[in-house]
Write an enzyme that holds these catalytic residues in place. Structure first.
Site, short mmCIF file in Angstrom:
data_model
loop_
_atom_site.label_atom_id
_atom_site.label_comp_id
_atom_site.label_asym_id
_atom_site.label_seq_id
_atom_site.Cartn_x
_atom_site.Cartn_y
_atom_site.Cartn_z
N ASP A 1 0.77 -1.21 0.07
CA ASP A 1 0.01 0.00 0.06
C ASP A 1 0.87 1.25 -0.06
O ASP A 1 1.92 1.29 0.53
CB ASP A 1 -0.85 0.08 1.24
CG ASP A 1 -1.94 1.17 1.15
OD1 ASP A 1 -3.12 1.10 0.66
OD2 ASP A 1 -1.62 2.21 1.85
N GLU B 1 -12.05 -9.76 1.20
CA GLU B 1 -12.50 -9.25 2.49
C GLU B 1 -12.79 -7.71 2.33
O GLU B 1 -11.93 -7.12 2.00
CB GLU B 1 -11.80 -9.45 3.60
CG GLU B 1 -12.43 -9.12 5.01
CD GLU B 1 -11.52 -9.25 6.25
OE1 GLU B 1 -11.29 -8.07 6.80
OE2 GLU B 1 -11.02 -10.47 6.71
N LEU B 2 -14.12 -7.37 2.48
CA LEU B 2 -14.50 -6.02 2.11
C LEU B 2 -15.26 -5.26 3.11
O LEU B 2 -14.78 -5.55 4.30
CB LEU B 2 -15.48 -6.28 0.84
CG LEU B 2 -14.68 -7.18 -0.37
CD1 LEU B 2 -16.03 -7.23 -1.31
CD2 LEU B 2 -13.57 -6.47 -0.85
#
Length: 528
Positions: free
Chosen positions: A195, A266-267
């Site tokens: 990220d 996975e949200l």
């Protein structure tokens, strides 16, 4: 996010956390492919720039993926016991590097020291779990056939090949590395996309893994914004693991479907907590503070809605407000702070917008509700809202900040119905002295994990149990057997004592034997 090709000076030494220095930063950055383009994130505690990190382009992603893929076959031939042993050594390295991992995470994300330390311990636990149990989950098993004794069948688990892992900024160690570990034990190579806010934490973990014996070319990292290199990662891999927003998850699912590759996603979540009339109110309020405000509320499985029985509503709200107001905020690298900063201006703006919209439409701020620029540029107080109604954005939209709404309900039926409202289904919590009744309520809640008398930690720490979402909160599971088998292709191999191509005269005999076998199995007592 700003990309630049201009030379960029690193922060002065005085801005580095205690255990971090320029030499370590250079070592970590050297693991990324050089493209001439760099990005500098901003330290949430201070608003000052973090060290510049090289940004990958599509060409760099493709080249890095090709290198990892070339190494994967050799890694897959390595006995699973040796792969698991490397992961156990990695766990020991993580333990030894706790302080520098915590320092980097705090510097990059602004979380409190206690939450950084919990994250380190979490990924250590994942490494220990799969280091001990991964080989067992992958062990070849015998399967029943139509003709036992004549035909045998065994099921083995072959690695997918190259697994892509795209993880978010809020848990740059636990989510990013915790999903890599089982993929490696299963015999895959891994391509991680760091990220943009927190690449250094992931790069340190990867360095520790390589030092522990995981081949450098088997686990490789690229960095860059998802909108620019995410598609290139998907195009390069055989399976994708993603944690992030539901909107992005939908786009990733479409891209993976176009390539006919699998994905675990996975949200988002708008997770609910139910406080029954018989609950221990003090314990429930303490649990709510932990579940709502850990990591400044930037937690997929955190609680954002609380439904409280009429009989204990006022007592619970008073206890929750008292505890939330007592939370210590700050930007120290020590354990004397309970909650840190939000990580980005975007999250601060979203949190503020939800609170202001709710107040403008009639909600009551029971405590908190304000930005805290006196503490740092991205701080916001832990906030408890009451009198929230459906027309307010905070009612159904995920805030992902330190805000919780409390609602009064008349009974269990109303609590369950309201907990199940909306599109999400990730996590939930039920508080009651009656564990049997609590388990019954939990079974009626549409969520991948429900914690009885705990806010969120029990389920995520139960590493032998699967963790993931229902409805638009995701597809697939991490942890447990499901968390490693997802990275494999089950392969069935049958062996026949009577070779294939047997003469026609044996067909009626074999069909008769199959019929008899079926009748015998139907007559046997059922075993549940």
């Amino acid at each position: 996010m700003t990309l630049t090709t201009r030379p960029t000076d690193d922060p002065p030494a005085a801005q580095y956390p205690a255990s971090v220095d320029a030499r370590l930063i250079d070592t970590l950055r050297a693991q990324l492919p050089e493209t001439g383009t760099v990005h500098r994130a901003v330290a949430p505690f201070t608003g000052t720039p973090l060290p510049a990190v090289s940004q990958s382009d599509a060409g760099a992603v493709a080249a890095t993926a090709a290198s990892a893929r070339a190494a994967q076959e050799r890694w897959a031939r390595t006995p699973v016991t040796e792969r698991a042993a490397a992961v156990r050594r990695f766990a020991r390295a993580l333990i030894a590097s706790n302080d520098v991992l915590c320092d980097l995470m705090q510097w990059e994300t602004g979380k409190a020291r206690v939450h950084a330390a919990i994250e380190v311990q979490g990924v250590i636990s994942v490494a220990v779990y799969y280091g001990r149990h991964g080989a067992g989950h992958l062990r070849e098993r015998r399967a029943t056939t139509a003709l036992p004794g004549v035909v045998g069948a065994r099921v083995g688990y072959r690695p997918k090949g190259l697994v892509g892992v795209i993880a978010p900024w809020n848990y740059p160690l636990f989510l990013a590395v915790g999903d890599v570990i089982p993929a490696l034990v299963a015999g895959n190579a891994v391509l991680s996309k760091a990220d943009s806010q927190a690449p250094l934490t992931l790069l340190l973990a990867r360095k520790l893994a390589v030092d522990a014996g995981i081949p450098a070319d088997v686990w490789q990292v690229v960095a860059g914004p998802g909108r620019l290199i995410g598609p290139a990662v998907i195009d390069a891999v055989d399976y994708l693991c993603f944690t992030g927003s539901t909107a992005t998850g939908r786009d990733i699912a479409r891209r993976c479907a176009d390539r006919l590759i699998g994905a675990s996603l996975e949200l988002g979540g708008k997770n609910a907590m139910i406080v029954r009339a018989d609950a221990d109110v003090a314990a429930a309020a303490t649990g709510a503070v932990q579940a709502c405000f850990s990591n400044a509320g930037q937690m997929c499985i955190g609680i954002e809605r609380i439904f409280v029985h009429d009989a204990v509503y006022h007592r619970f709200v008073a206890a929750l407000v008292e505890r939330a107001a007592a939370i210590r905020l700050g930007s120290t690298y020590t354990y004397d702070v309970d909650m840190g900063s939000l990580t980005s201006q975007r999250q601060l703006d979203a949190t503020t917008a939800h609170v202001e919209d709710a107040v403008a439409k009639g909600a009551t701020v029971a405590t908190g509700g304000r930005r805290r620029p006196d503490l740092g540029p991205l701080f916001h107080e832990p906030t408890v809202l009451t009198d929230v109604t459906p027309e307010m954005a905070v009612y159904a939209e995920e805030t992902f900040g330190p805000v919780v709404s409390v609602y009064r309900v008349a009974n269990d039926e109303e609590a369950v119905a309201r907990a199940n409202e909306g599109e999400y289904g990730l996590s939930a919590s039920v508080w009651t002295r009656d564990l049997k009744r609590g388990s019954e309520i939990a079974a009626r809640i549409v969520a991948g994990a429900v914690n009885v008398n705990d806010g969120y930690l029990s389920a995520i720490a139960a590493l032998d149990a699967p963790m993931g979402g229902m409805r638009t909160s995701g597809v697939g599971r991490r942890h447990g057997r499901e968390g490693i088998v997802r990275y494999t292709e089950p392969q069935t191999v049958t062996t026949q004592r009577v070779p294939t191509g047997y003469p026609d005269r044996f067909r009626s005999l074999l069909l008769g034997a199959m019929n008899l076998s079926t009748r015998v199995r139907l007559a046997l007592p059922h075993r549940s």
